[in-house]
Every structure is written in C-alpha cells, then in structure tokens.
Design a protein around this motif. Structure first.
Motif, PDB file in Angstrom:
ATOM      1  N   THR A  59     -13.047  -1.848   6.347  1.00 48.12           N
ATOM      2  CA  THR A  59     -11.976  -2.034   5.358  1.00 48.12           C
ATOM      3  C   THR A  59     -10.858  -2.958   5.872  1.00 48.12           C
ATOM      4  O   THR A  59      -9.875  -3.169   5.167  1.00 48.12           O
ATOM      5  CB  THR A  59     -11.363  -0.677   4.940  1.00 48.12           C
ATOM      6  N   THR A  97      -1.415  -0.500  -3.842  1.00 50.11           N
ATOM      7  CA  THR A  97      -2.864  -0.394  -3.628  1.00 50.11           C
ATOM      8  C   THR A  97      -3.163   0.939  -2.947  1.00 50.11           C
ATOM      9  O   THR A  97      -2.395   1.422  -2.114  1.00 50.11           O
ATOM     10  CB  THR A  97      -3.403  -1.571  -2.785  1.00 50.11           C
ATOM     11  N   LEU A  98      -4.301   1.519  -3.330  1.00 58.20           N
ATOM     12  CA  LEU A  98      -4.603   2.896  -2.923  1.00 58.20           C
ATOM     13  C   LEU A  98      -5.974   3.003  -2.266  1.00 58.20           C
ATOM     14  O   LEU A  98      -6.669   4.005  -2.415  1.00 58.20           O
ATOM     15  CB  LEU A  98      -4.540   3.805  -4.167  1.00 58.20           C
ATOM     16  N   VAL A 114     -18.135   1.239  -3.922  1.00 58.38           N
ATOM     17  CA  VAL A 114     -19.015   0.507  -3.000  1.00 58.38           C
ATOM     18  C   VAL A 114     -19.162   1.342  -1.728  1.00 58.38           C
ATOM     19  O   VAL A 114     -18.425   2.301  -1.518  1.00 58.38           O
ATOM     20  CB  VAL A 114     -18.415  -0.874  -2.616  1.00 58.38           C
ATOM     21  N   ASN A 125       0.862  -1.181   0.000  1.00 54.81           N
ATOM     22  CA  ASN A 125       0.000   0.000   0.000  1.00 54.81           C
ATOM     23  C   ASN A 125       0.903   1.237   0.000  1.00 54.81           C
ATOM     24  O   ASN A 125       2.134   1.127  -0.029  1.00 54.81           O
ATOM     25  CB  ASN A 125      -1.018  -0.046   1.152  1.00 54.81           C
ATOM     26  N   ALA A 171     -10.867   1.650  -8.203  1.00 54.88           N
ATOM     27  CA  ALA A 171     -11.577   0.585  -7.473  1.00 54.88           C
ATOM     28  C   ALA A 171     -13.063   0.686  -7.791  1.00 54.88           C
ATOM     29  O   ALA A 171     -13.570   1.780  -8.038  1.00 54.88           O
ATOM     30  CB  ALA A 171     -11.357   0.742  -5.980  1.00 54.88           C
ATOM     31  N   PRO A 172     -13.774  -0.452  -7.767  1.00 52.78           N
ATOM     32  CA  PRO A 172     -15.236  -0.369  -7.906  1.00 52.78           C
ATOM     33  C   PRO A 172     -15.799   0.483  -6.780  1.00 52.78           C
ATOM     34  O   PRO A 172     -15.283   0.452  -5.665  1.00 52.78           O
ATOM     35  CB  PRO A 172     -15.692  -1.828  -7.744  1.00 52.78           C
ATOM     36  N   ALA A 188     -18.326   1.374   1.866  1.00 55.00           N
ATOM     37  CA  ALA A 188     -17.423   0.642   2.753  1.00 55.00           C
ATOM     38  C   ALA A 188     -17.993   0.585   4.166  1.00 55.00           C
ATOM     39  O   ALA A 188     -18.443   1.594   4.707  1.00 55.00           O
ATOM     40  CB  ALA A 188     -16.055   1.302   2.758  1.00 55.00           C
ATOM     41  N   VAL A 234     -15.028  -5.158   1.637  1.00 53.80           N
ATOM     42  CA  VAL A 234     -15.163  -3.968   2.485  1.00 53.80           C
ATOM     43  C   VAL A 234     -16.625  -3.573   2.719  1.00 53.80           C
ATOM     44  O   VAL A 234     -16.908  -2.731   3.576  1.00 53.80           O
ATOM     45  CB  VAL A 234     -14.338  -2.745   1.975  1.00 53.80           C
ATOM     46  N   PHE A 265      -7.370  -8.642  -1.547  1.00 46.22           N
ATOM     47  CA  PHE A 265      -6.810  -8.312  -2.865  1.00 46.22           C
ATOM     48  C   PHE A 265      -5.658  -9.265  -3.212  1.00 46.22           C
ATOM     49  O   PHE A 265      -5.615  -9.841  -4.307  1.00 46.22           O
ATOM     50  CB  PHE A 265      -6.324  -6.847  -2.877  1.00 46.22           C
ATOM     51  N   GLY A 301      -8.238   2.651  -5.638  1.00 44.69           N
ATOM     52  CA  GLY A 301      -7.845   1.597  -6.576  1.00 44.69           C
ATOM     53  C   GLY A 301      -6.387   1.217  -6.456  1.00 44.69           C
ATOM     54  O   GLY A 301      -5.884   1.005  -5.353  1.00 44.69           O
ATOM     55  N   LEU A 302      -5.698   1.162  -7.597  1.00 43.31           N
ATOM     56  CA  LEU A 302      -4.292   0.733  -7.557  1.00 43.31           C
ATOM     57  C   LEU A 302      -3.508   1.295  -8.727  1.00 43.31           C
ATOM     58  O   LEU A 302      -4.062   1.760  -9.724  1.00 43.31           O
ATOM     59  CB  LEU A 302      -4.219  -0.805  -7.583  1.00 43.31           C
ATOM     60  N   ALA A 306     -11.893  -7.436  -3.293  1.00 48.24           N
ATOM     61  CA  ALA A 306     -11.588  -6.571  -2.148  1.00 48.24           C
ATOM     62  C   ALA A 306     -12.723  -5.581  -1.897  1.00 48.24           C
ATOM     63  O   ALA A 306     -13.084  -5.300  -0.747  1.00 48.24           O
ATOM     64  CB  ALA A 306     -10.267  -5.833  -2.386  1.00 48.24           C
ATOM     65  N   ALA A 307     -13.309  -5.051  -2.969  1.00 52.06           N
ATOM     66  CA  ALA A 307     -14.412  -4.087  -2.817  1.00 52.06           C
ATOM     67  C   ALA A 307     -15.610  -4.761  -2.140  1.00 52.06           C
ATOM     68  O   ALA A 307     -16.245  -4.179  -1.260  1.00 52.06           O
ATOM     69  CB  ALA A 307     -14.812  -3.524  -4.180  1.00 52.06           C
ATOM     70  N   GLN A 364      -9.615  -6.630  -7.399  1.00 51.23           N
ATOM     71  CA  GLN A 364     -10.205  -5.389  -6.874  1.00 51.23           C
ATOM     72  C   GLN A 364     -11.692  -5.563  -6.566  1.00 51.23           C
ATOM     73  O   GLN A 364     -12.195  -5.010  -5.585  1.00 51.23           O
ATOM     74  CB  GLN A 364     -10.026  -4.250  -7.877  1.00 51.23           C
TER      75      GLN A 364
END
Ligand code: ADP
Length: 312
Positions: free
Chosen positions: A256, A229-230, A251, A193, A248-249, A253, A292, A263, A234-235, A288-289, A285
């Motif tokens: 997290t 990763t951000l 969503v 990250n 990132a999609p 959260a 969260v 991911f 996203g990334l 991971a989305a 991604q």
C-alpha cells in the motif's frame, strides 16, 4: 509499465514538491549500536511525494510539469530521468550544488515492519524564490499540486501564486504537520488521510461521523473541497454540495506504499481534464486500488488504459 503516458489529453498539472531516492534495505533485525550486520537485500526506487504524484498524474494522460530540487549527483540525475521517461517536463527541477538529492533509507524487517530515515537534502533548499522563477509553469497549469516535504514557506508561495492566478490548487497535507489558516486559504482541494485530518483539527477520526465532522472543520478553514482518504475503506469527500462517501474498489493489497500519492496525482489529472467531481474521485480511487495490487511505488502506478480497463 509503458515508458510514456497516453497523449490523449491537454490537461496541465504542475506538481510542486519533493524528489527522493528510496534505498530499501532488507535485514533480519536492526543492528545494535556499533554492530555490523549482514543484510538480505537491497533495492532502489524513485520516490518523494512530489515526484510520485507527478508520475501518477502523467500515467493518467495529463501533461505534467515537476517543480522541485535535487542535488548535482547520480540520484538526482536518475530521478529526473525517471520523470522524463513518463513524459514529465523537468525543466523546473533545479540542481543544488551543495546539498545531496533527498534520500529515504527504508529498513525492512521480516515481520513487515519498517524503519525509515529521510534525509531531505536538496528538497529543503527549494525556496520561494525558485518557485517565483518557475511562476509561468504554475500559471499555465490548470491544477497545481503540493505536499509538505518541501519547506512550508515554499509550499505557501506556490499555493499563493497558483491561487492568485486562478489555478485550481490541491494540497496533500502529508506528512502531517500543523498548518495556518493563511496557507489553507489558498487551497481549493485539501486531501488528507485520517491521521492527517486528526492532526490538523485536533479532532478524533475513529467513526464516520467523526471523520465527517473533521472534514467540515477543515472546510471552514479555507478549502472548498476536502477529501479524507480511508485506505481500503475508500474516502469521504465534503464540498459545497455536502458529503459524499465513496467505497474503494475491492482488490487484494500487496503493497500500500504510495496509495495516497497515486490517488492525489490521478485526482489532479481528472480535475485538470474537467471531469465531474464524482468521476474524478472514482477514477483516482481505481488508480490507487490498482497501485496497491503491485509491489513498489512509482513502478506500481497504473496507466490510464489500465484504469479504464478495470472492472471491480
Ligand atoms: P495514504 O497512503 O496517504 O495513507 P490511504 O491509505 O488512505 O492514503 O489510501 C489512499 C487511497 O488509496 C484510498 O482512499 C483508496 O482509494 C486507495 N486504497 C488504499 N488502500 C487500499 C486498499 N487496500 N484497497 C483498495 N484501495 C485502497
């Protein structure tokens, strides 16, 4: 959450890393020295970056082997059973007769702030010799994944063994700590990250340009593929063909915790399946989305069916 992964893939992922029992304590505030305080809640959850990433990969349908160490105690048995319930091979999870299973005591305050004490226990007694004893599990894998919650010499031994055998290696350099170039030379994919990227390079990661510069610097130290990763942004992926930023999609959260672990595990599963890099990154991604959007860590990780059904 279904008890077993969807067995559609022959992908093989070996995860070398930590297993921790997370003990979550809710309290109005931290007790003063010598004070006894009545808390407001308590829960336990299977954790440890290694185990989390193993579960994330298994839920994507990969055949997963976990390599690590627990204590000979109830927590160790529970963690091992939790992995088995996800279809993960735990035959290379050793039992330490002296050290307790790794534990994380997470103290949650009403403000949402948390204070965490990690007792590595058996994780810190997982040695290079034990990695060597489980060498076949690493050599047979398509992808070997490690993090930094086990001793660095053990991580080094695992990565060297995998790299030497032509197995694709993924290092999630978390928690942040300095790494030498010899270790990084055995890494194909480095996932960090922003904080870890900053720590490893000594460079700022406040702007997209700075993040890309840090990723290029990391690539020069060995890994051919670097992912920064951000979080909700996203990334950034930097590979031999240049840089790719993926949002990132979107969503809502809820929790997290474990986004990075979801991911990494899902990415490893995608790579083991031979997905093209952008597809493997995108699917990881989405996983991971989805994670969260739910409370919890392992319990929040989505199945492959859920990921495939996701529409942003
Ligand atoms: P870590 O948990 O290691 O700090 P990040 O917070 O960067 O890692 O999250 C890892 C990945 O999880 C991100 O690259 C992104 O794909 C996904 N993610 C994290 N937070 C969110 C969020 N709020 N919304 C959507 N995706 C997220």
């Amino acid at each position: 959450m279904p008890a077993s992964p969807i067995a559609t893939s022959v992908a093989a992922v070996a995860v070398i890393g930590s297993l921790n029992m997370d003990l979550r304590v809710q309290t109005p505030r931290l007790p003063a020295p010598g004070e006894t305080l009545i808390g407001t809640g308590f829960s336990t959850d299977s954790g440890g970056k290694g185990a989390n990433q193993a579960v994330a990969a298994a839920r994507m349908g990969a055949a997963v082997a976990m390599l690590g160490r627990v204590g000979r105690d109830a927590h160790g048995a529970a963690l091992t059973q939790a992995l088995q319930a996800d279809g993960i091979d735990t035959s290379a999870v050793g039992q330490d007769t002296d050290a307790p299973t790794g534990t994380a005591i997470i103290v949650l305050m009403p403000s949402g702030e948390n204070s965490i004490i990690v007792i590595p226990g058996a994780n810190h007694r997982y040695t290079p010799a034990e990695v060597a004893a489980s060498a076949s599990a690493i050599r047979q894998a398509k992808v070997a994944v490690a993090q930094l919650e086990c001793p660095l010499d053990t991580v080094r031994a695992a990565l060297a063994l995998a790299h030497g055998a032509g197995v694709c290696t993924v290092l999630n350099a978390a928690p942040a700590q300095p790494l030498d170039d010899a270790l990084l030379a055995a890494v194909d994919w480095l996932v960090v990250n922003e904080i870890e990227a900053e720590m490893l390079t000594g460079l700022p990661t406040d702007t997209p340009a700075q993040i890309e510069a840090a990723a290029h610097t990391l690539r020069q130290r060995g890994p051919s593929q670097v992912v920064v990763t951000l979080g909700s942004a996203g990334l950034l992926h930097v590979g031999p063909d240049g840089a790719l930023a993926l949002p990132a999609p979107r969503v809502t959260a809820v929790d997290t915790t474990g986004a990075g672990d979801t991911f990494v595990g899902a990415l490893a599963a995608g790579l083991a399946e031979g997905l093209p890099i952008p597809a493997a990154l995108t699917r990881a991604q989405v996983a991971a989305a989805l994670a969260v959007t739910r409370l919890g860590t392992q319990s929040a990780m989505p199945t492959r069916a859920e990921v495939e059904a996701f529409t942003p």
